[in-house]
Design a protein around this motif. Sequence first.
Motif, PDB file in Angstrom:
ATOM      1  N   PHE A   8       4.639   5.483  -5.976  1.00 27.58           N
ATOM      2  CA  PHE A   8       3.797   6.579  -6.451  1.00 27.58           C
ATOM      3  C   PHE A   8       2.357   6.105  -6.664  1.00 27.58           C
ATOM      4  O   PHE A   8       1.400   6.788  -6.269  1.00 27.58           O
ATOM      5  CB  PHE A   8       4.375   7.129  -7.754  1.00 27.58           C
ATOM      6  N   PHE A   9       2.195   4.929  -7.269  1.00 31.27           N
ATOM      7  CA  PHE A   9       0.853   4.393  -7.497  1.00 31.27           C
ATOM      8  C   PHE A   9       0.144   4.113  -6.177  1.00 31.27           C
ATOM      9  O   PHE A   9      -1.054   4.430  -6.022  1.00 31.27           O
ATOM     10  CB  PHE A   9       0.974   3.115  -8.328  1.00 31.27           C
ATOM     11  N   ALA A  10       0.873   3.549  -5.206  1.00 34.25           N
ATOM     12  CA  ALA A  10       0.269   3.278  -3.898  1.00 34.25           C
ATOM     13  C   ALA A  10      -0.121   4.580  -3.196  1.00 34.25           C
ATOM     14  O   ALA A  10      -1.193   4.666  -2.566  1.00 34.25           O
ATOM     15  CB  ALA A  10       1.239   2.478  -3.032  1.00 34.25           C
ATOM     16  N   LEU A  11       0.725   5.604  -3.301  1.00 33.42           N
ATOM     17  CA  LEU A  11       0.399   6.892  -2.684  1.00 33.42           C
ATOM     18  C   LEU A  11      -0.835   7.521  -3.331  1.00 33.42           C
ATOM     19  O   LEU A  11      -1.668   8.124  -2.634  1.00 33.42           O
ATOM     20  CB  LEU A  11       1.592   7.842  -2.789  1.00 33.42           C
ATOM     21  N   VAL A  12      -0.945   7.373  -4.656  1.00 37.75           N
ATOM     22  CA  VAL A  12      -2.134   7.899  -5.334  1.00 37.75           C
ATOM     23  C   VAL A  12      -3.391   7.186  -4.866  1.00 37.75           C
ATOM     24  O   VAL A  12      -4.418   7.826  -4.559  1.00 37.75           O
ATOM     25  CB  VAL A  12      -1.967   7.782  -6.868  1.00 37.75           C
ATOM     26  N   ILE A  13      -3.336   5.848  -4.788  1.00 40.66           N
ATOM     27  CA  ILE A  13      -4.504   5.086  -4.323  1.00 40.66           C
ATOM     28  C   ILE A  13      -4.841   5.444  -2.882  1.00 40.66           C
ATOM     29  O   ILE A  13      -6.019   5.672  -2.532  1.00 40.66           O
ATOM     30  CB  ILE A  13      -4.237   3.568  -4.464  1.00 40.66           C
ATOM     31  N   ILE A  14      -3.823   5.526  -2.014  1.00 43.02           N
ATOM     32  CA  ILE A  14      -4.072   5.875  -0.614  1.00 43.02           C
ATOM     33  C   ILE A  14      -4.635   7.286  -0.501  1.00 43.02           C
ATOM     34  O   ILE A  14      -5.549   7.553   0.292  1.00 43.02           O
ATOM     35  CB  ILE A  14      -2.771   5.729   0.201  1.00 43.02           C
ATOM     36  N   GLY A  15      -4.087   8.208  -1.318  1.00 36.15           N
ATOM     37  CA  GLY A  15      -4.600   9.573  -1.285  1.00 36.15           C
ATOM     38  C   GLY A  15      -6.051   9.651  -1.714  1.00 36.15           C
ATOM     39  O   GLY A  15      -6.862  10.362  -1.096  1.00 36.15           O
ATOM     40  N   ILE A  16      -6.400   8.900  -2.780  1.00 36.25           N
ATOM     41  CA  ILE A  16      -7.798   8.900  -3.231  1.00 36.25           C
ATOM     42  C   ILE A  16      -8.708   8.293  -2.172  1.00 36.25           C
ATOM     43  O   ILE A  16      -9.798   8.821  -1.882  1.00 36.25           O
ATOM     44  CB  ILE A  16      -7.917   8.137  -4.561  1.00 36.25           C
TER      45      ILE A  16
END
Length: 516
Positions: A109-117
């Motif tokens: 989830f944290f990686a997806l948030v960073i990638i999304g940002i």
Amino acid sequence: MREPLPKRAKVVMKVIAILVAFALFLYFFLARFNSVKGFFGNFLSIIAPFLVGALFAFLLKPLCNFLDKKLGDWFTGKVYRKKIQSGKMTAKQAHRKAEAWSIVIAMIFFALVIIGIVMLIIPSLISSIVTLKNDFPGYLAQLNVYMENLAKSDGPIARFVYDAYVKIASIIHNSSGSIIDSLLENYRTLLSTAFQVVSSFLSFLVSILITVVSTVYILINRKRFGAQANLIVRAAFKKPIADWLVKEAQFTNRKFSEYFTGKLLDSFVVGIVLFIVLTIFRIPMAPLIATFMAACNMIPFFGPYIGAFPCMVIVWMAEPNLARPIHVLIFLIIVVVVQQLDGNILDPYIVGDKIGLSGFWVLFAVVLCGDLFGFMGLLIGVPLFVVIYDLIRQLVLYGLHKRGEDQLVADYNFIYHNPDEERAAKKKRVSALREARKKARDAAEAEQQEALERELAIAHAAQEIREEEETARQAAEAARVAEDSDVVELSDGTAPDAEKSATPTAPASEKAEDTE
């Protein structure tokens, strides 16, 4: 023989010794301030990846705890229920699997948030840079026309702005040629600078790797680290002091968690609302502006203003007519309205009374910690000051209670604590009571689950004992049946011989009687 010193004299001597030691330490610290500062700077630069990893682990800890509880109940109740009942797996092993999966899901989830940002910011940033590069001559032409029209006005402010613009333009024009010439002449310096940039980039990648590894490791061993810290405190201090330190550590953890969780959720909602509203009003670069404003919203008081000014410049540079900044005015109105909604509705509802400070102390904490620790101080200043404020409050209450001035505390609470604060405190006590009841209920359920597992294990062992006894009984029955059959066969084979041997003896005895 020397008489012993009175108790007060010993206390005075101890105080004097402590003051002398502190004075020497302060003199040494001030005399070698640059060396000490350099040492701590190097030390912090070395452990910076671990500190960032600890910060990420602290931010992901609430999500991991939530997933750990939900997955643990799901694994023990449904997924591995049959294995637990059959004795192939224990509930502890199922909870360990739940902890592992919770960490994996949180990191994904944290990686997806960073990638999304990154995917949200980078394309908008690249397109903004390309657009700015292509339209920059037009912007300069519009700016020149605007400044020339401004110079024709007779106002003192307009003349001041035009003179400043002329000076800045001349400095940029004169310095650009010298910069280009110096770059062409010092190409070796450029090569060394490029090598330094590459090495810095590689070290940055290594720091990212260390940060990720330390984050995962801290999340895996967070409970063990807490238990180890508890053991160290209990071993180093007496029980009252150790209990107080543990209580303050729990209070600090709770305040930091509540503050950052609330501010992250609040900033996320503000970013979504800004993105929707900016898109509706067709403000250029809406994703980039909304993301930047949401990130700056993490800083109390000054965050919206810090984020609004560069965004306003970006929107103004994208205006078709710089003299009529319509989009800038719309953007400022949107920011003011959204920030009012955030300050009066969203922030009190999401963050609520978790800070426990008035507006003045929040402003003081942001200014002080921001000046002392920079950008990191702007982020952690408020919860850190909450902890310091609580320590000072406890010391004051302890001193008043020791001097028998409890009535002053009661009068202060009666005069300066309004009903709203009393209701908030009551609500806080009720929520704490509910949380305690929930923890007690969870502990009772866990104990009941362990008792059920013990009963299942005992039943399983008793079933095995009964099966062994049944097997032994069947074996004994079979042996007894076999023995009885052998006895019957043996008796059937010896009876006729006995009759034959008994028949000829009778006449012999009779013949002997006749002879007599």
